[in-house]
Design an enzyme around this catalytic site. Structure first.
Site, PDB file in Angstrom:
ATOM      1  N   SER A 118      -9.711   1.718   2.685  1.00  0.00           N
ATOM      2  CA  SER A 118      -8.811   2.484   1.859  1.00  0.00           C
ATOM      3  C   SER A 118      -7.773   1.658   1.090  1.00  0.00           C
ATOM      4  O   SER A 118      -7.209   2.165   0.122  1.00  0.00           O
ATOM      5  CB  SER A 118      -8.074   3.502   2.720  1.00  0.00           C
ATOM      6  OG  SER A 118      -7.240   2.877   3.670  1.00  0.00           O
ATOM      7  N   LYS A 162       0.850  -1.182   0.000  1.00  0.00           N
ATOM      8  CA  LYS A 162       0.000   0.000   0.000  1.00  0.00           C
ATOM      9  C   LYS A 162       0.891   1.238   0.000  1.00  0.00           C
ATOM     10  O   LYS A 162       1.932   1.260   0.666  1.00  0.00           O
ATOM     11  CB  LYS A 162      -0.907  -0.025   1.227  1.00  0.00           C
ATOM     12  CG  LYS A 162      -1.936   1.085   1.286  1.00  0.00           C
ATOM     13  CD  LYS A 162      -2.841   0.916   2.501  1.00  0.00           C
ATOM     14  CE  LYS A 162      -3.932   1.963   2.590  1.00  0.00           C
ATOM     15  NZ  LYS A 162      -4.814   1.739   3.764  1.00  0.00           N
ATOM     16  N   SER A 190      -9.908  -0.778   6.757  1.00  0.00           N
ATOM     17  CA  SER A 190      -9.291  -0.503   5.457  1.00  0.00           C
ATOM     18  C   SER A 190      -8.568  -1.676   4.812  1.00  0.00           C
ATOM     19  O   SER A 190      -8.184  -1.592   3.649  1.00  0.00           O
ATOM     20  CB  SER A 190      -8.321   0.674   5.572  1.00  0.00           C
ATOM     21  OG  SER A 190      -9.031   1.888   5.542  1.00  0.00           O
TER      22      SER A 190
END
Lengths: 492, 98
Positions: A153, A78, A177
């Site tokens: 996210s 990420k 997330s």
């Protein structure tokens, strides 16, 4: 795509010499190139660096040197996880050209275990969002339905694993997330216990809630990745000293005698009918394999969302104060006579996206004089009530089960004008962060429209082993992981 | 119900060092009021005598020996700065003192 598809398969094939790490890495890089234009899952691909790491794994094998438990496994990070020398943006304009001078501890541990970092995945800006639409680099699309969000996210991490651009990605989970996008994309997502994985090198959003964890296709791979990443770290004082087991050793395939708590009242309203049906069917499957279902009550669970959005914005307003245009990142172009104050004000207005600014302003408000007790302190007290709910529940049961998300993946643009509606999608995930508990989302079926559904399991503090065991046992009883999204990897 | 005026949003944005546009101020005044109204439901809960949870792990050992360890080299630390004096190893900002 290839004959080897899980991290474990790849590791075994590379270790046995059936495949070279270089060959595997090249295939995944090709697939990323082919699919990224339609999915937008990657902000940065570091192909040359990856091939260099893969060649080193191959050299080690040829030289008879020991190989790590993730040798030759391509991984995506990420884009809020720092890796030395590779652009790391948090999907924010304010960090558009940021190149970290150090590695996040979790990333260093993955690489030390032989993993090959292939790139950085798109996410909501500073991990603030539930749909990956708050990205300075555009939304990610869901591999199962490209008019829908992958969740957020960690949307790029989940989409990249679902689309088999990588077998393993790291995400971060502050209020769901990792788990919610895993659920929307039909893959496994694990949020470890708070303190299990070092947050050093994770760009901070809400420090009492943030935790790094894996996104994978199988529970085994999640166990493998967690075993590598977990453990105390002098660079993060909130890491716990609890011993880190080999989590793969816990995967017995059995759920006999397991007690599963189901908060019936909490999930009785507001959940999509097909999502609920898939979750009920999954619970039936586990019951059929010897688990017992127990009705439990979580009387304060419905207060988790308001408490969460007060706590996380308060912490964010403090953490994001560091982005001031001085030490790193974007600085607004200023007239010659501008003051330092103007530089801060303009840099932060131009550098941050709308949702991040909204949260900073809200967080500043709830911490400001006259409001602190009513909002921030109150929310921290509600956290205590929630923790007591779970402590009581875990006296009767071993895990708590519920849907990961009340709906399957929603359409792009559906909730972007209404932040509160977007926040409500996190109703089942935020409690694990507020309390610190580990939680996993595993694929448990599809809606009639072929959208994946996730089953969430929450466990006792530091009991990821039980979550992974149940997830793995459930996988053995079902075939959801063999379903793949309808993507065309080859250009038309 | 909490209503937020534009002036309040401006005051908070100034505390947060963000110069919002007038559109953003109008939007945030409405949206933040909605979110705070939603959060009002916490007031239904009796939390008298309930301690606040500031962190979730009771056995955290935050103390360590106070021993110097290697840290970032100055050139690495300033490499990402939008403006710096790399010879002196300094971050550069607009003039603070006239």
């Amino acid at each position: 795509m290839t004959d080897v598809r899980s991290a474990r398969d790849i590791r075994d094939a590379v270790a046995s010499g059936a495949r070279s790490a270089t060959e595997v890495c090249g295939e995944y890089l090709e697939r990323i190139d082919a699919l990224n234009p339609q999915l937008n899952a990657f902000n940065t691909v570091c192909g040359e660096r990856a091939l260099g790491s893969a060649a080193e794994v191959d050299r080690r094998r040829a030289a008879g040197e020991p190989l790590g438990p993730l040798a030759g496994v391509p991984v995506a990070l990420k884009d809020n996880l720092c890796i030395r020398g590779v652009r790391t943006t948090a999907s924010s304009k304010i960090l558009d050209q940021f190149v970290p001078p150090y590695d996040a501890t979790a990333v260093a541990r993955l690489e030390a275990a032989g993993a090959i970092v292939v790139g950085k995945t798109n996410c909501d800006e500073f991990a603030m969002g539930s749909s990956n639409e708050n990205s300075a680099y555009g939304a990610v699309t869901n591999p199962w339905a490209t008019d829908r969000t992958p969740g957020g996210s960690s949307g790029g991490s989940a989409a990249s694993v679902a689309a088999e651009m990588v077998p393993l990605a790291l995400g971060s989970d502050t209020g769901g997330s990792i788990r919610q996008p895993a659920s929307f994309c039909g893959v496994v997502g694990l949020k470890p216990t708070y303190g299990r994985v070092s947050r050093y090198g994770l760009l901070a959003f809400a420090s009492s809630l943030d935790q790094i964890g894996p996104v994978t296709r199988t529970a085994y791979d999640a166990a493998l990745a967690l075993s590598v990443c977990a453990g105390p770290d002098p660079a993060d004082a909130t890491t716990a000293s609890e011993p880190v087991p080999d989590f793969t050793a816990a995967l017995s395939g059995s759920v006999a005698g397991l007690r599963i708590g189901v908060p019936r009242a909490f999930i009785s309203s507001g959940v999509d009918g097909e999502v609920l049906a898939a979750v009920e069917a999954a619970l039936d499957t586990l019951r059929g394999a010897g688990a017992t279902l127990v009705d439990i009550d979580l009387p304060n669970a419905r207060y988790a969302i308001p408490a969460y959005y007060l706590v996380c914005t308060a912490e964010a307003s403090s953490n994001l104060a560091r982005y001031d245009g001085v030490r790193y990142g974007y600085r607004a172009t200023l007239a010659p006579a501008s003051t330092l104050q103007e530089m801060y004000d303009r840099t932060r207005d131009e550098g941050f996206g709308t949702e991040v600014k909204r949260r900073i302003v809200l967080g500043t408000y709830v911490l400001s004089a006259g409001y602190y007790d009513a909002y921030y302190l109150k929310a921290q007290q509600v956290r205590t009530l929630l923790r007591r709910d779970y402590e009581e529940a875990f006296e009767q049961v071993d895990v708590v089960a519920m849907p990961t998300s009340p709906t399957p993946a929603f359409r792009l643009g559906e909730k972007t004008d209404d932040p509160l509606r977007m926040y409500l999608t996190d109703v089942f995930t935020v409690s694990a962060n507020l309390v610190g508990l580990p939680a996993i989302s595993v694929p448990c079926g599809f809606t009639s429209g072929r959208l994946p559904v996730g089953l969430q399991l929450m466990g006792r503090m530091f009991d990821e082993a039980t979550l992974l065991r149940v997830g793995d046992a459930y996988e053995r009883l079902t075939d959801w992981m063999t379903h793949t999204p309808p993507l065309k990897a080859d250009p038309e | 119900m909490p209503a937020l005026t534009i002036e309040e949003v401006e005051r908070i944005a100034a505390l947060a060092r963000i110069e919002l546009t007038s559109d953003e101020k109008t939007l945030f005044a409405r949206q933040l009021a909605e979110i705070l109204t939603y959060a009002e439901q916490l007031q239904q809960l009796d939390t008298s005598g309930v301690p606040a949870t500031t962190q979730v792990h009771p056995q955290l050992q935050a103390e360590r020996e106070d021993r110097p360890t290697p840290s970032l080299a100055v050139r690495d630390a300033i490499a990402n700065a939008p403006d710096s004096d790399s010879d002196a190893g300094l971050f550069a900002v607009p003039r603070v003192i006239g």
